[in-house]
Scaffold this active site. Structure first.
Site, PDB file in Angstrom:
ATOM      1  N   SER A 107       0.860  -1.173   0.000  1.00 16.91           N
ATOM      2  CA  SER A 107       0.000   0.000   0.000  1.00 16.91           C
ATOM      3  C   SER A 107       0.898   1.225   0.000  1.00 16.91           C
ATOM      4  O   SER A 107       2.106   1.118   0.134  1.00 16.91           O
ATOM      5  CB  SER A 107      -0.873   0.008   1.252  1.00 16.91           C
ATOM      6  N   LYS A 108       0.300   2.356  -0.143  1.00 13.34           N
ATOM      7  CA  LYS A 108       1.061   3.603  -0.195  1.00 13.34           C
ATOM      8  C   LYS A 108       1.985   3.711   1.043  1.00 13.34           C
ATOM      9  O   LYS A 108       3.130   4.098   0.951  1.00 13.34           O
ATOM     10  CB  LYS A 108       0.079   4.781  -0.214  1.00 13.34           C
TER      11      LYS A 108
END
Ligand code: GLU
Length: 434
Positions: free
Chosen positions: A204-205
């Site tokens: 994820s980011k």
């Protein structure tokens, strides 16, 4: 001759996953004396952007993955149409008109059969194509689909090994059928394992799905990032972790890539970056830092004392996690108005230390030579005379001079700040001044 390709879609920046795929292709080409081909999969006119092409190319260059040939799918539409025509003529595809759209799509008649593929990483993979529906090859607007363009390109540019992420594994049987229908030789396939974030699941980011250009901005060295990416799914053996890319080229073989998912661990990347920063040539590191420091108005490039700056860089180098730590940690050398961390001030500069600071300044003034050893000797002498522990004075002096509780050795800090700045910063905490 080995010919591999990296085929990014320019619908976003290059991220960790893509960079690892690029690395393993590039490395395999270099290990085998083959060619590394870049193919920009820009068939989607709406989502593909020139800025992403530029960003991907710049990131690949920065990482050192030089390519031997480059192709743009958007320039190859006539080739896809030619091959679609062939399939139509051979009765292996048919045209279909969507009721509400102009133009006709070309659809592949998917033969029902069992397919076995020898994946170089995963071993034998079997597919049953009876569950696959007929596949669109060319959409009614003339755009080729991914699977079709991919096969035509891989075959017509003589790709020998398709090395890509295993999120594409479900495409492989569809592509194998197309190779057969078009009369092309099937290349070898190697599907790289998934990269997961620290908390499991996809990146994820927050857990590393950050653009390579962001890592660059954050102050990671390309060599460190490449070394880290290597270890994500391959081990050079003998517990070696720090490995020069030239050495990796000698040792790498795609068949040794791990089957199991890799985990992106930012802490490990930080450790790796520190290892590389420690050993970086201070002059080179200084070159990289000059623009960053100039941007913050910490230095004037027209009146730069380069030797002094290199000394400061060396002072911090062993501890740096990223390049950008330097301007953050060494700011006190460059500013007149010192920023003091409120917590540090509360903890170490609340008591009145006027007498101690005044005496320390006197000691500094009396030194025969203002060098690191003499500064330390003067300091030690003073704490003996005052009959206090060194740390009772070290911490407050450090905070008064640097605004922080941690940093390089205090005597080095004093030496590089110089006597005048040291006196000025200490005197701020002396009641009545000096
Ligand atoms: N453009 C595809 C991607 O970005 C390439 C897949 C492949 O390597 O075949 O994932």
């Amino acid at each position: 001759m080995v010919r591999v390709r990296f085929a990014p879609s320019p619908t976003g920046a290059l991220h960790i996953g893509g960079a690892r795929t690029a690395l393993f292709n590039w490395l395999y080409a270099r290990a085998k004396g083959g060619k590394f081909i870049l193919r920009i999969e820009d068939t989607d006119k709406l989502r593909s952007k020139q800025e992403f092409v530029d960003e991907i190319l710049n990131s690949l260059k920065w990482l050192g993955f030089n390519w031997d040939e480059i192709y743009y799918q958007s320039k190859r539409f006539s080739i896809y149409h030619e091959h679609a025509q062939r399939l139509l003529q051979d009765g292996k595809a048919y045209k279909e008109k969507a009721p509400d759209r102009p133009g006709e799509a070309v659809i592949f008649k998917v033969p029902q059969q069992k397919i076995k593929i020898q994946d170089l990483i995963r071993g034998e993979i079997e597919f049953d194509t009876s569950i696959i529906k007929d596949q669109v090859l060319i959409k009614s607007d003339g755009t080729p689909t991914y699977n079709f363009a991919c096969v035509v390109d891989d075959a017509t540019t003589d790709i020998t090994h398709v090395i890509r992420g295993d999120d594409h594994i479900s495409n492989t049987p569809k592509q194998a059928l197309l190779y057969e229908a078009l009369g092309f030789t099937l290349p070898k396939f190697a599907h790289l394992p998934l990269i997961m974030g620290m908390e499991g699941g996809r990146l994820s980011k927050r857990t590393g799905a950050t653009a390579i250009s962001d890592y660059r901005r954050m102050g990671y060295l390309p060599q460190a990032l490449v070394n880290y990416l290597l270890l994500l799914s391959w081990a050079p053996g003998d517990n070696i972790e720090i490995i020069d890319i030239k050495e990796a080229i000698k040792l790498f073989d795609v068949t040794q890539v791990n089957k199991t998912a890799a985990t992106f661990d930012l802490k490990k990347l930080n450790w790796m970056n520190n290892q590389y920063l420690k050993n970086e040539d201070p002059e080179k590191l200084t070159d990289t830092l000059v623009p960053l420091l100039a941007e913050k108005n910490y230095i004037d490039t027209n009146r730069l004392d380069r030797e002094y700056l290199v000394s400061l860089v060396k002072l911090f180098q062993p501890r740096l996690t990223t390049i950008t730590d330097f301007p953050d940690w060494a700011d006190f050398f460059f500013v007149e108005e010192l920023k003091i961390e409120p917590e540090a001030q509360k903890k170490f500069l609340t008591d009145d230390l006027s007498a101690e600071f005044r005496q320390f300044i006197e000691k500094l003034d009396k030194l025969e030579k203002f060098d690191i050893l003499s500064i330390e000797a003067g300091f030690r002498e003073l704490v003996r005379e005052l009959n206090i522990e060194s740390k009772a004075l070290i911490h407050p002096v450090r905070v008064a001079l640097t605004g922080k509780t941690v940093g390089p050795g205090l005597f080095e800090v004093i030496y590089y700040l110089g006597k005048e700045r040291t006196k000025k910063r200490l005197s701020r905490w002396i009641k009545g001044g000096i």
